[in-house]
Design an enzyme around this catalytic site. Sequence first.
Site, PDB file in Angstrom:
ATOM      1  N   ARG A 147       9.898  -0.450  98.924  1.00  0.00           N
ATOM      2  CA  ARG A 147       9.400   0.844  98.772  1.00  0.00           C
ATOM      3  C   ARG A 147       8.866   1.439 100.131  1.00  0.00           C
ATOM      4  NH1 ARG A 147       4.070   2.989  95.353  1.00  0.00           N
ATOM      5  NH2 ARG A 147       3.034   2.497  97.463  1.00  0.00           N
ATOM      6  N   TYR A 159      -2.442   8.598 100.562  1.00  0.00           N
ATOM      7  CA  TYR A 159      -2.625   7.645  99.455  1.00  0.00           C
ATOM      8  C   TYR A 159      -1.391   6.753  99.662  1.00  0.00           C
ATOM      9  CZ  TYR A 159      -2.853   5.831  94.812  1.00  0.00           C
ATOM     10  OH  TYR A 159      -3.196   5.263  93.593  1.00  0.00           O
ATOM     11  N   ASP A 223       7.633   6.624  96.655  1.00  0.00           N
ATOM     12  CA  ASP A 223       6.961   7.030  95.571  1.00  0.00           C
ATOM     13  C   ASP A 223       6.234   8.326  96.069  1.00  0.00           C
ATOM     14  OD1 ASP A 223       5.036   7.361  93.573  1.00  0.00           O
ATOM     15  OD2 ASP A 223       4.372   5.395  93.472  1.00  0.00           O
ATOM     16  N   HIS A 225       3.921  10.184  94.269  1.00  0.00           N
ATOM     17  CA  HIS A 225       2.588  10.030  93.781  1.00  0.00           C
ATOM     18  C   HIS A 225       2.369  11.642  92.867  1.00  0.00           C
ATOM     19  CE1 HIS A 225       1.746   6.071  94.818  1.00  0.00           C
ATOM     20  NE2 HIS A 225       1.887   6.414  96.070  1.00  0.00           N
ATOM     21  N   GLU A 249      10.170   8.191  92.881  1.00  0.00           N
ATOM     22  CA  GLU A 249       9.332   7.918  92.125  1.00  0.00           C
ATOM     23  C   GLU A 249       8.265   9.031  91.977  1.00  0.00           C
ATOM     24  OE1 GLU A 249       7.391   4.377  92.338  1.00  0.00           O
ATOM     25  OE2 GLU A 249       5.784   5.002  90.877  1.00  0.00           O
ATOM     26  N   GLU A 275       4.442   5.475  85.332  1.00  0.00           N
ATOM     27  CA  GLU A 275       3.389   4.496  85.412  1.00  0.00           C
ATOM     28  C   GLU A 275       2.144   5.000  84.684  1.00  0.00           C
ATOM     29  OE1 GLU A 275       3.206   4.057  89.810  1.00  0.00           O
ATOM     30  OE2 GLU A 275       1.389   5.267  89.459  1.00  0.00           O
ATOM     31  N   ARG A 296       9.150   3.473  84.302  1.00  0.00           N
ATOM     32  CA  ARG A 296       8.167   2.862  85.250  1.00  0.00           C
ATOM     33  C   ARG A 296       6.872   2.354  84.507  1.00  0.00           C
ATOM     34  NH1 ARG A 296       7.463   0.587  88.925  1.00  0.00           N
ATOM     35  NH2 ARG A 296       5.938   1.866  90.334  1.00  0.00           N
ATOM     36  N   GLU A 352       9.003  -3.910  90.506  1.00  0.00           N
ATOM     37  CA  GLU A 352       7.922  -3.791  91.297  1.00  0.00           C
ATOM     38  C   GLU A 352       6.998  -5.290  91.532  1.00  0.00           C
ATOM     39  OE1 GLU A 352       4.916  -0.867  90.768  1.00  0.00           O
ATOM     40  OE2 GLU A 352       4.480  -0.495  92.816  1.00  0.00           O
ATOM     41  N   TRP A 415      -2.924  20.217  93.253  1.00  0.00           N
ATOM     42  CA  TRP A 415      -1.608  20.277  93.137  1.00  0.00           C
ATOM     43  C   TRP A 415      -1.275  20.043  91.624  1.00  0.00           C
ATOM     44  CZ3 TRP A 415      -3.642  19.430  97.732  1.00  0.00           C
ATOM     45  CH2 TRP A 415      -3.089  20.106  98.738  1.00  0.00           C
TER      46      TRP A 415
HETATM   47  O1  KDG Z   1      -3.867   2.383  89.984  1.00  0.00           O
HETATM   48  C1  KDG Z   1      -3.010   3.076  90.737  1.00  0.00           C
HETATM   49  C2  KDG Z   1      -1.851   2.159  91.314  1.00  0.00           C
HETATM   50  O2  KDG Z   1      -1.463   1.789  90.079  1.00  0.00           O
HETATM   51  C3  KDG Z   1      -0.942   3.039  91.808  1.00  0.00           C
HETATM   52  O3  KDG Z   1      -1.187   3.800  92.953  1.00  0.00           O
HETATM   53  C4  KDG Z   1       0.407   2.394  92.153  1.00  0.00           C
HETATM   54  O4  KDG Z   1       1.923   4.216  92.191  1.00  0.00           O
HETATM   55  C5  KDG Z   1       1.903   3.121  92.334  1.00  0.00           C
HETATM   56  C6  KDG Z   1       2.859   2.273  92.195  1.00  0.00           C
HETATM   57  O5  KDG Z   1       3.847   2.861  92.149  1.00  0.00           O
HETATM   58  O6  KDG Z   1       2.568   1.191  92.247  1.00  0.00           O
HETATM   59 MG    MG Z   2       3.760   4.629  91.674  1.00  0.00          MG
END
Ligand code: KDG
Ligand code: MG
Length: 415
Positions: A147, A159, A223, A225, A249, A275, A296, A352, A415
């Site tokens: 990733r 982040y 990712d 996010h 993702e 997730e 996820r 992952e 956002w």
């Molecule tokens: O607690 C937040 C994490 O699990 C997250 O930031 C991890 O986005 C994440 C990932 O894809 O592993």
């Molecule tokens: Mg993630």
Amino acid sequence: MAIDRIDVNVTSPGRNFVTVKVTTSDGIMGLGDGTLNGRELSVVSYLRDHVAPTLIGRDESQIESIWQYLYRSPYWRRGPVTMSAVSAIDMALWDIAAKKAGEPLYKLLGGASRSGLLTYAHASGTTIEKLNEAIHGYVEDGFRAVRIQAGVPGLDQIYGVHDAAPGGKYEYEPAGRATAGAGGTTMRPTEESWDTAAYLRHLPTVFAGVRDEFGTELRLLHDGHHRMTPIEAAKLAKSLEPYDPFWLEDCTPGEDQAVLRLVRQHSVTPLAIGEVFNSVYDYQTLITERLIDYVRSSATHAGGITGLRQIMSFAAIYGIRSGFHGPTDVSPVGMAANLHLGLAIHNFGIQEYMPHSESTLSVFRTSYRFEDGLLHPGDTPGLGVELDEEAAAKHDYQPAYLPVNRLRDGTVHDW
Ligand code: KDG
Ligand code: MG
């Protein structure tokens, strides 16, 4: 036999973990992960105050029935706190069942469908050069998928982006721990700056830089996010197509399932989401309309082995595969649960893997192994993870919160 005791362990070897220990009347002990990053103590209370007292004396082998009881009995179904607690109990019961059978858990789930699990690592860097350095470290370790997250010119801390420690490894935990101030302990999520336009301009150059260095074979993931609007996500997905990403993702906030239609209309970049989901219902539109390619969720947040297997059986009918969540806030117990299920299901995709720190692994002893780009849960009976309670007791809980992107040009811009 019956459930005799339920204990909840909270420990913080580098980061916080919540672990349930279920003990049966014939002395078998099972472990389950209920860690919910930044909201750990809500799950602890839920388990201690509302779950444990209702399960003492129940037949621990009735795993599906107990799952349904925990899911239905609160009246308030689903939600991350409830489902993390359900997850922890469910995993512990499966751990017990497999220990009693004297088999690694995957054998009770149908047996191995493959010899090992294709795994992706987390590579990141504030610049493309530093990112490539980090990727080289993982490729040398045998990873076949990474990733990639990178800094964006003009933005400070992002982040999930951190330069690798010497040796190329990424041990970044985005949750900020409490700092002691004059008036006591200061704790609140930090509000960070973000600029989607700059990110959308920059990311294709990151993919181009990585492809130039590593060629076409290495699988690349990214990712988002949850930071984009639907049309921004569509634009990004389309602009990454020339670099053949394995997946994009969380390109939009997952709770709005229908917007993925728009992303799909514009791009063939594979999409992964889930997730932050905790039940099969969160996937209903996404799966039935084939709006994603990868699920996820993790066993830690989606109702344990039972809940995650339900999601994957549903996804299988639509040709959608797994990409279970495996950051460091999924404990080694939760990670083992993901691996056993991943090895058994036929619609496995990728796993992952963000290895836990030495400090965490001195508290949790694991039997899973990484070899030649593949993870395997090991063949120890049960989940194959032990909790060293003496070591765990040395690490007191420390509040920590994930940051939130809210600021642009110095002012609040959600956002
Ligand atoms: O607690 C937040 C994490 O699990 C997250 O930031 C991890 O986005 C994440 C990932 O894809 O592993
Ligand atoms: Mg993630």
